[in-house]
Design a protein around this motif. Structure first.
Motif, short mmCIF file in Angstrom:
data_model
loop_
_atom_site.label_atom_id
_atom_site.label_comp_id
_atom_site.label_asym_id
_atom_site.label_seq_id
_atom_site.Cartn_x
_atom_site.Cartn_y
_atom_site.Cartn_z
N GLN A 91 -23.65 -164.25 -25.10
CA GLN A 91 -22.80 -164.36 -26.30
C GLN A 91 -21.69 -165.39 -26.08
OE1 GLN A 91 -23.68 -161.66 -24.74
NE2 GLN A 91 -24.26 -160.00 -26.11
N GLU A 92 -21.11 -165.37 -24.90
CA GLU A 92 -20.02 -166.26 -24.56
C GLU A 92 -20.51 -167.72 -24.54
OE1 GLU A 92 -16.97 -165.41 -24.38
OE2 GLU A 92 -16.19 -167.35 -23.65
N LEU A 93 -21.64 -167.93 -23.87
CA LEU A 93 -22.15 -169.31 -23.76
C LEU A 93 -22.60 -169.83 -25.12
CD1 LEU A 93 -24.14 -169.71 -20.44
CD2 LEU A 93 -21.71 -169.83 -20.89
N TYR A 94 -23.17 -168.96 -25.93
CA TYR A 94 -23.64 -169.40 -27.24
C TYR A 94 -22.44 -169.75 -28.15
CZ TYR A 94 -26.14 -169.44 -31.70
OH TYR A 94 -26.67 -169.82 -32.91
N ASN A 95 -21.45 -168.89 -28.15
CA ASN A 95 -20.33 -169.10 -29.08
C ASN A 95 -19.30 -170.09 -28.57
OD1 ASN A 95 -21.05 -167.37 -31.29
ND2 ASN A 95 -20.75 -165.66 -29.87
N HIS A 96 -19.15 -170.18 -27.26
CA HIS A 96 -18.12 -171.07 -26.71
C HIS A 96 -18.70 -171.93 -25.58
CE1 HIS A 96 -15.37 -168.54 -28.94
NE2 HIS A 96 -15.89 -167.49 -28.35
N PRO A 97 -19.74 -172.70 -25.85
CA PRO A 97 -20.29 -173.53 -24.76
C PRO A 97 -19.28 -174.58 -24.31
CG PRO A 97 -21.28 -174.11 -26.88
CD PRO A 97 -20.43 -172.90 -27.13
N GLU A 143 -10.66 -186.47 -32.27
CA GLU A 143 -10.69 -187.66 -31.42
C GLU A 143 -11.95 -187.69 -30.57
OE1 GLU A 143 -7.43 -189.87 -30.77
OE2 GLU A 143 -7.80 -189.27 -32.85
N LEU A 144 -12.50 -186.49 -30.35
CA LEU A 144 -13.69 -186.39 -29.49
C LEU A 144 -14.89 -187.03 -30.18
CD1 LEU A 144 -13.01 -182.74 -28.32
CD2 LEU A 144 -12.82 -184.83 -26.93
N GLN A 145 -15.87 -187.44 -29.38
CA GLN A 145 -16.97 -188.24 -29.89
C GLN A 145 -17.98 -187.45 -30.73
OE1 GLN A 145 -17.31 -191.60 -29.58
NE2 GLN A 145 -15.22 -191.36 -28.83
N LYS A 146 -18.34 -186.26 -30.22
CA LYS A 146 -19.46 -185.54 -30.84
C LYS A 146 -19.00 -184.23 -31.47
CE LYS A 146 -21.90 -186.29 -27.13
NZ LYS A 146 -22.53 -186.70 -26.00
N VAL A 147 -19.51 -183.97 -32.65
CA VAL A 147 -19.22 -182.72 -33.34
C VAL A 147 -20.53 -181.96 -33.50
CG1 VAL A 147 -18.45 -181.70 -35.52
CG2 VAL A 147 -17.20 -183.64 -34.51
N VAL A 148 -20.49 -180.67 -33.12
CA VAL A 148 -21.67 -179.81 -33.18
C VAL A 148 -21.44 -178.70 -34.19
CG1 VAL A 148 -22.96 -178.05 -31.87
CG2 VAL A 148 -22.43 -180.27 -30.80
N ILE A 149 -22.41 -178.54 -35.07
CA ILE A 149 -22.29 -177.46 -36.07
C ILE A 149 -23.58 -176.65 -36.05
CG2 ILE A 149 -21.88 -176.92 -38.49
CD1 ILE A 149 -20.69 -179.80 -38.71
N TYR A 150 -23.47 -175.34 -35.82
CA TYR A 150 -24.64 -174.47 -35.86
C TYR A 150 -25.01 -174.20 -37.32
CZ TYR A 150 -23.77 -173.19 -30.89
OH TYR A 150 -23.58 -173.19 -29.53
N PRO A 151 -26.29 -174.01 -37.60
CA PRO A 151 -26.72 -173.80 -38.99
C PRO A 151 -25.98 -172.64 -39.68
CG PRO A 151 -28.64 -173.94 -37.54
CD PRO A 151 -27.43 -173.99 -36.65
N VAL A 196 -25.07 -179.37 -54.11
CA VAL A 196 -24.27 -178.17 -53.80
C VAL A 196 -22.95 -178.55 -53.14
CG1 VAL A 196 -26.29 -176.67 -53.48
CG2 VAL A 196 -25.38 -177.92 -51.52
N ASN A 197 -22.04 -177.58 -53.12
CA ASN A 197 -20.82 -177.69 -52.32
C ASN A 197 -20.95 -176.76 -51.12
OD1 ASN A 197 -18.78 -179.47 -53.56
ND2 ASN A 197 -19.19 -178.16 -55.35
N ILE A 198 -20.37 -177.20 -50.01
CA ILE A 198 -20.50 -176.36 -48.81
C ILE A 198 -19.16 -176.12 -48.13
CG2 ILE A 198 -22.87 -177.03 -48.30
CD1 ILE A 198 -21.74 -178.96 -46.20
N LYS A 199 -19.19 -175.09 -47.28
CA LYS A 199 -18.03 -174.78 -46.45
C LYS A 199 -18.50 -174.70 -45.01
CE LYS A 199 -16.37 -170.59 -45.94
NZ LYS A 199 -16.09 -169.24 -46.35
N VAL A 200 -17.71 -175.27 -44.09
CA VAL A 200 -18.05 -175.18 -42.66
C VAL A 200 -17.03 -174.26 -42.01
CG1 VAL A 200 -18.36 -176.47 -40.52
CG2 VAL A 200 -18.95 -177.53 -42.70
N SER A 201 -17.51 -173.11 -41.49
CA SER A 201 -16.56 -172.12 -40.97
C SER A 201 -16.14 -172.42 -39.54
CB SER A 201 -17.17 -170.73 -41.05
OG SER A 201 -18.36 -170.69 -40.29
N LYS A 202 -16.94 -173.20 -38.82
CA LYS A 202 -16.63 -173.43 -37.41
C LYS A 202 -17.33 -174.69 -36.94
CE LYS A 202 -17.19 -171.30 -32.87
NZ LYS A 202 -17.76 -170.24 -32.06
N HIS A 203 -16.78 -175.36 -35.95
CA HIS A 203 -17.48 -176.47 -35.31
C HIS A 203 -17.05 -176.57 -33.87
CE1 HIS A 203 -13.65 -178.47 -36.34
NE2 HIS A 203 -13.91 -179.19 -35.26
N LEU A 204 -17.80 -177.30 -33.09
CA LEU A 204 -17.44 -177.57 -31.70
C LEU A 204 -17.31 -179.08 -31.55
CD1 LEU A 204 -20.23 -175.33 -30.13
CD2 LEU A 204 -17.80 -174.72 -30.24
#
Ligand code: ADP
Ligand code: MG
Length: 332
Positions: free
Chosen positions: A227-233, A261-269, A322-330
């Motif tokens: 759970q920890e690695l999945y949610n906070h890699p 400022e960071l290069q890559k943004v990750v968003i889970y579906p 559609v319009n979307i909302k992003v609740s979280k990203h890494l």
């Protein structure tokens, strides 16, 4: 000694000769009893090499592996490598006698000095692996998954303290896989055996592991509860390995209101949802994959495409805005 480490690798390296310096490097790991430790990494990252070092099938070039304070000797130091208290099952299940039945494949490993125990133990193993009803079947007649169950029962026959599984479910149909995974969990809980498994399947390691170890280019880059690695890699590599995520650069991420400022943004579906809004509906449904209980949608705006899950089947056909909302990203 109560606080003696169970199975431990200290600064272990094994580099193969060849064009690329492949193998594993400087691995330190503490394996605990009575839990499932899963090792995940890309193909060629060194998972099998690490398993073979822990098991004693390979000799480390540097460092040492010990089991309850006793050094594990590799093939260079010991004629029959490995430790009596450890067993390994790979995806090939190749030590089965195909022409004997299931019962004999297991019973033959038990000593003849106590026939009552031999019968009782064989029956217990078959029950643990849900194979009792197949005791009389020839192994050659079994499916890949059933053979794998026999191989695991054989590995457990003499009550080892450690069971290594190298991609053991690869040949097993998805529908049988979950049953076998549950049975292994039950055996761990009932017997206190340590299971160390290798897999490249995120669904498998996330649902089975108590402790998850991520290996990249022969090095452990992080470990912890699934759970920890999945949610906070901590690493981009881990996020990519464990999820079916969208990866954007920081310019693309701006179209989702994400500034970094960071290069890559990750968003889970599952972090993306469709919302009702009076704003212009700029995200267009460009792909829709039917997945049974849900759809995987790809939404596109300019050069940015993102993946999301939709449970309201058919509500968002191709071309719909559609319009979307992003609740979280890494960000990395
Ligand atoms: P994984 O199990 O994660 O797919 P392996 O541990 O099998 O990875 O292999 C790690 C790397 O070492 C790979 O690049 C592989 O090609 C290389 N390798 C594995 N075994 C040998 C060997 N016996 N000789 C040379 N290179 C090897
Ligand atoms: Mg492998």
């Amino acid at each position: 000694m109560a606080d003696q480490p169970f199975l431990q690798a200290k600064a272990v390296s094994k580099i193969y000769n060849g064009k690329h310096a492949a193998g594993v490097r400087n691995i330190t790991i503490d394996i605990k009893p009575a839990i499932i430790t899963a090792i995940i990494g890309e193909s060629g990252s060194g998972k099998s090499t690490l398993l073979r070092l822990l098991y004693g099938l390979l000799s480390p070039q540097e460092g040492r592996v010990s089991f309850k304070g006793e050094m594990i000797w590799g093939p260079e130091e010991k004629l029959i490598p490995g430790h009596d208290q450890m067993k390994m099952v790979t995806q090939h299940a190749d030590d089965l006698n195909l022409f004997a039945n299931v019962w004999d494949n297991i019973a033959t490993l038990l000593p003849n000095t106590n026939l009552a125990y031999k019968k009782e133990r064989s029956e217990q193993l078959l029950r643990q692996l849900n194979m009792l009803h197949m005791a009389d079947k020839k192994v050659a007649m079994l499916s890949g998954g059933e053979k794998q169950r026999v191989a695991i029962a054989r590995a457990l026959a003499l009550k080892p303290e450690v069971l290594f599984l190298d991609e053991p479910f690869n040949q097993v149909d998805t529908s049988f896989r979950e049953g076998l995974q549950r049975d292994i969990r039950r055996i761990v809980d009932e017997t206190g055996i340590a299971v160390i498994m290798v897999s490249h399947d995120p669904a498998e390691v996330l649902s089975m592991a108590d402790e998850l170890v991520v290996i990249r280019n022969g090095e452990i880059i992080e470990h912890g509860a699934p759970q920890e690695l999945y949610n906070h890699p901590q690493n981009f590599y881990t996020a990519k390995l464990l999820s079916n995520c969208t990866v954007l650069d920081n310019q693309q991420a701006k179209s989702l209101g994400i500034e970094t400022e960071l290069q890559k943004v990750v968003i889970y579906p599952e972090w993306i949802s469709i919302v009702q809004s009076f704003m212009p509906k700029k995200w267009i449904v460009t792909h829709s994959l039917f997945k049974g209980p849900y759809e995987e949608l790809v939404l596109t705006h300019d050069d940015v495409s993102i993946k999301m899950f939709n449970l309201e089947m058919g509500k968002y056909p191709l071309g719909k805005g559609v319009n979307i909302k992003v609740s979280k990203h890494l960000a990395y």
